[in-house]
Design a protein around this motif. Structure first.
Motif, PDB file in Angstrom:
ATOM      1  N   GLU A  11       0.839  -1.199   0.000  1.00  0.00           N
ATOM      2  CA  GLU A  11       0.000   0.000   0.000  1.00  0.00           C
ATOM      3  C   GLU A  11       0.874   1.249   0.000  1.00  0.00           C
ATOM      4  O   GLU A  11       1.783   1.377   0.814  1.00  0.00           O
ATOM      5  CB  GLU A  11      -0.895  -0.011   1.231  1.00  0.00           C
ATOM      6  N   VAL A  12       0.563   2.171  -0.925  1.00  0.00           N
ATOM      7  CA  VAL A  12       1.306   3.433  -0.987  1.00  0.00           C
ATOM      8  C   VAL A  12       0.418   4.643  -0.722  1.00  0.00           C
ATOM      9  O   VAL A  12       0.921   5.754  -0.548  1.00  0.00           O
ATOM     10  CB  VAL A  12       2.026   3.610  -2.341  1.00  0.00           C
ATOM     11  N   PHE A  13      -0.897   4.432  -0.711  1.00  0.00           N
ATOM     12  CA  PHE A  13      -1.817   5.543  -0.482  1.00  0.00           C
ATOM     13  C   PHE A  13      -3.129   4.992   0.032  1.00  0.00           C
ATOM     14  O   PHE A  13      -3.541   3.894  -0.343  1.00  0.00           O
ATOM     15  CB  PHE A  13      -2.065   6.322  -1.787  1.00  0.00           C
ATOM     16  N   PHE A  14      -3.806   5.774   0.883  1.00  0.00           N
ATOM     17  CA  PHE A  14      -5.126   5.411   1.367  1.00  0.00           C
ATOM     18  C   PHE A  14      -5.962   6.677   1.456  1.00  0.00           C
ATOM     19  O   PHE A  14      -5.516   7.674   2.021  1.00  0.00           O
ATOM     20  CB  PHE A  14      -5.035   4.754   2.759  1.00  0.00           C
ATOM     21  N   GLY A  15      -7.128   6.662   0.866  1.00  0.00           N
ATOM     22  CA  GLY A  15      -7.969   7.850   0.910  1.00  0.00           C
ATOM     23  C   GLY A  15      -9.345   7.572   0.343  1.00  0.00           C
ATOM     24  O   GLY A  15      -9.762   6.419   0.214  1.00  0.00           O
ATOM     25  N   PRO A  17     -12.342   7.315  -2.496  1.00  0.00           N
ATOM     26  CA  PRO A  17     -12.285   6.669  -3.814  1.00  0.00           C
ATOM     27  C   PRO A  17     -11.776   7.594  -4.921  1.00  0.00           C
ATOM     28  O   PRO A  17     -10.974   7.175  -5.749  1.00  0.00           O
ATOM     29  CB  PRO A  17     -13.740   6.252  -4.065  1.00  0.00           C
ATOM     30  N   TRP A  18     -12.197   8.837  -4.935  1.00  0.00           N
ATOM     31  CA  TRP A  18     -11.749   9.723  -6.010  1.00  0.00           C
ATOM     32  C   TRP A  18     -10.276  10.087  -5.869  1.00  0.00           C
ATOM     33  O   TRP A  18      -9.567  10.197  -6.864  1.00  0.00           O
ATOM     34  CB  TRP A  18     -12.636  10.963  -6.129  1.00  0.00           C
ATOM     35  N   GLU A  19      -9.800  10.260  -4.629  1.00  0.00           N
ATOM     36  CA  GLU A  19      -8.371  10.540  -4.430  1.00  0.00           C
ATOM     37  C   GLU A  19      -7.530   9.347  -4.862  1.00  0.00           C
ATOM     38  O   GLU A  19      -6.498   9.512  -5.522  1.00  0.00           O
ATOM     39  CB  GLU A  19      -8.080  10.827  -2.952  1.00  0.00           C
ATOM     40  N   ALA A  20      -7.961   8.153  -4.482  1.00  0.00           N
ATOM     41  CA  ALA A  20      -7.219   6.945  -4.840  1.00  0.00           C
ATOM     42  C   ALA A  20      -7.177   6.764  -6.350  1.00  0.00           C
ATOM     43  O   ALA A  20      -6.137   6.375  -6.905  1.00  0.00           O
ATOM     44  CB  ALA A  20      -7.848   5.727  -4.171  1.00  0.00           C
ATOM     45  N   GLU A  21      -8.269   7.061  -7.036  1.00  0.00           N
ATOM     46  CA  GLU A  21      -8.295   6.938  -8.499  1.00  0.00           C
ATOM     47  C   GLU A  21      -7.335   7.938  -9.139  1.00  0.00           C
ATOM     48  O   GLU A  21      -6.631   7.615 -10.098  1.00  0.00           O
ATOM     49  CB  GLU A  21      -9.716   7.160  -9.010  1.00  0.00           C
ATOM     50  N   LEU A  22      -7.268   9.155  -8.604  1.00  0.00           N
ATOM     51  CA  LEU A  22      -6.321  10.153  -9.115  1.00  0.00           C
ATOM     52  C   LEU A  22      -4.880   9.704  -8.907  1.00  0.00           C
ATOM     53  O   LEU A  22      -4.041   9.839  -9.800  1.00  0.00           O
ATOM     54  CB  LEU A  22      -6.555  11.510  -8.446  1.00  0.00           C
ATOM     55  N   VAL A  52     -21.505   7.532  12.769  1.00  0.00           N
ATOM     56  CA  VAL A  52     -20.104   7.674  13.136  1.00  0.00           C
ATOM     57  C   VAL A  52     -19.234   7.231  11.975  1.00  0.00           C
ATOM     58  O   VAL A  52     -19.452   6.147  11.426  1.00  0.00           O
ATOM     59  CB  VAL A  52     -19.778   6.815  14.385  1.00  0.00           C
ATOM     60  N   PRO A  53     -18.246   8.031  11.544  1.00  0.00           N
ATOM     61  CA  PRO A  53     -17.365   7.607  10.462  1.00  0.00           C
ATOM     62  C   PRO A  53     -16.657   6.311  10.837  1.00  0.00           C
ATOM     63  O   PRO A  53     -16.207   6.139  11.958  1.00  0.00           O
ATOM     64  CB  PRO A  53     -16.368   8.755  10.330  1.00  0.00           C
ATOM     65  N   THR A  54     -16.541   5.408   9.877  1.00  0.00           N
ATOM     66  CA  THR A  54     -15.958   4.100  10.162  1.00  0.00           C
ATOM     67  C   THR A  54     -14.526   3.963   9.678  1.00  0.00           C
ATOM     68  O   THR A  54     -13.894   2.960   9.929  1.00  0.00           O
ATOM     69  CB  THR A  54     -16.798   2.999   9.514  1.00  0.00           C
ATOM     70  N   GLY A  55     -14.009   4.920   8.942  1.00  0.00           N
ATOM     71  CA  GLY A  55     -12.630   4.849   8.491  1.00  0.00           C
ATOM     72  C   GLY A  55     -12.442   4.072   7.212  1.00  0.00           C
ATOM     73  O   GLY A  55     -11.325   3.758   6.844  1.00  0.00           O
ATOM     74  N   GLY A  56     -13.499   3.729   6.492  1.00  0.00           N
ATOM     75  CA  GLY A  56     -13.377   3.018   5.231  1.00  0.00           C
ATOM     76  C   GLY A  56     -12.772   3.909   4.171  1.00  0.00           C
ATOM     77  O   GLY A  56     -12.802   5.123   4.260  1.00  0.00           O
ATOM     78  N   GLY A  57     -12.218   3.304   3.159  1.00  0.00           N
ATOM     79  CA  GLY A  57     -11.625   4.059   2.073  1.00  0.00           C
ATOM     80  C   GLY A  57     -11.042   3.125   1.053  1.00  0.00           C
ATOM     81  O   GLY A  57     -11.341   1.934   1.046  1.00  0.00           O
TER      82      GLY A  57
END
Length: 81
Positions: A11-15, A17-22, A52-57
């Motif tokens: 893994e080099v990035f986590f964010g 969906p649109w950030e990951a696609e970019l 509550v935000p779950t931290g998915g990405g």
């Protein structure tokens, strides 16, 4: 080449969906093959039940051999004009 000859993905990035696609597009534009791993599906049921935000990405994965170059490109992506 057997399956044991393949390099692991890291893994080099986590964010989002649109950030990951970019980020994936940026890496692929310089010749680094990248894949996306979606973490949102595992959290969908919890999110629907709570506010509550779950931290998915979404994670961007590359070959272990490309890790150093990919992380450097990602770190400098805001400097690209």
């Amino acid at each position: 080449m057997g399956s044991s000859d393949k390099l692991p993905l890291v893994e080099v990035f986590f964010g989002s969906p649109w950030e990951a696609e970019l980020v994936r597009g940026l890496l692929e534009s310089v010749g680094i093959q990248a894949a996306l791993k979606n973490y949102n599906m595992g959290y969908m049921a919890i999110t629907m039940l709570t506010e509550v935000p779950t931290g998915g990405g979404v994670a961007v994965l590359v070959s272990a051999d490309d890790y150093d170059m990919a992380t450097e490109i990602i770190a400098n992506r805001e400097n690209v004009e």
